[in-house]
Write a protein that holds these residues in place. Structure first.
Motif, mmCIF file in Angstrom:
data_model
loop_
_atom_site.group_PDB
_atom_site.id
_atom_site.type_symbol
_atom_site.label_atom_id
_atom_site.label_comp_id
_atom_site.label_asym_id
_atom_site.label_seq_id
_atom_site.Cartn_x
_atom_site.Cartn_y
_atom_site.Cartn_z
ATOM 1 N N GLN A 47 10.289 -7.462 1.483
ATOM 2 C CA GLN A 47 9.171 -7.627 2.428
ATOM 3 C C GLN A 47 8.165 -6.492 2.186
ATOM 4 O OE1 GLN A 47 10.578 -7.713 6.556
ATOM 5 N NE2 GLN A 47 10.671 -9.915 6.477
ATOM 6 N N HIS A 48 8.919 -5.114 1.742
ATOM 7 C CA HIS A 48 7.751 -4.448 1.275
ATOM 8 C C HIS A 48 8.341 -3.624 -0.052
ATOM 9 C CE1 HIS A 48 11.062 -2.420 3.393
ATOM 10 N NE2 HIS A 48 10.808 -1.113 2.553
ATOM 11 N N PHE A 49 7.435 -2.795 -0.812
ATOM 12 C CA PHE A 49 7.719 -2.099 -1.676
ATOM 13 C C PHE A 49 8.216 -0.854 -1.582
ATOM 14 C CE2 PHE A 49 6.711 0.384 -5.527
ATOM 15 C CZ PHE A 49 7.450 -0.289 -6.593
ATOM 16 N N SER A 53 11.940 6.227 -6.831
ATOM 17 C CA SER A 53 12.231 7.477 -6.199
ATOM 18 C C SER A 53 12.823 7.483 -4.763
ATOM 19 C CB SER A 53 11.070 8.494 -6.703
ATOM 20 O OG SER A 53 10.197 8.285 -5.775
ATOM 21 N N VAL A 54 12.166 6.794 -4.208
ATOM 22 C CA VAL A 54 12.644 6.834 -2.450
ATOM 23 C C VAL A 54 13.822 6.080 -2.436
ATOM 24 C CG1 VAL A 54 12.107 5.609 -0.363
ATOM 25 C CG2 VAL A 54 10.202 6.527 -1.677
#
Length: 75
Positions: A47-49, A53-54
């Motif tokens: 749903q989100h990119f 690194s995160v």
């Protein structure tokens, strides 16, 4: 267009129902099989990119947390 239809059938979950089997039991088997495929988890993550690194940072934090839990159990 024909190729898409084959792909849809390839991803379907098929639960054979035995003679006299309770529908609730068959539904429970379906839900268990669906959970194991990870489809819902994958949909939520897409749903989100999230930057690589995160993702790496979150993975490291989770590993540290789990290690802390294991260390506290051993003591």
């Amino acid at each position: 267009m024909h190729h898409k239809r084959e792909e849809v059938y390839e991803n379907m979950l098929i639960i054979p129902i035995k003679d006299g089997e309770n529908i609730d039991r068959a539904l429970k088997r379906y839900k268990r099989k669906f959970d194991r495929t990870g489809t819902l988890r994958q949909l939520r993550s897409r749903q989100h990119f999230s930057k690589p690194s995160v993702l790496k940072r979150d993975k490291m934090q989770k590993a540290a947390y789990v290690q802390h839990l294991r260390d506290s159990v051993e003591i």
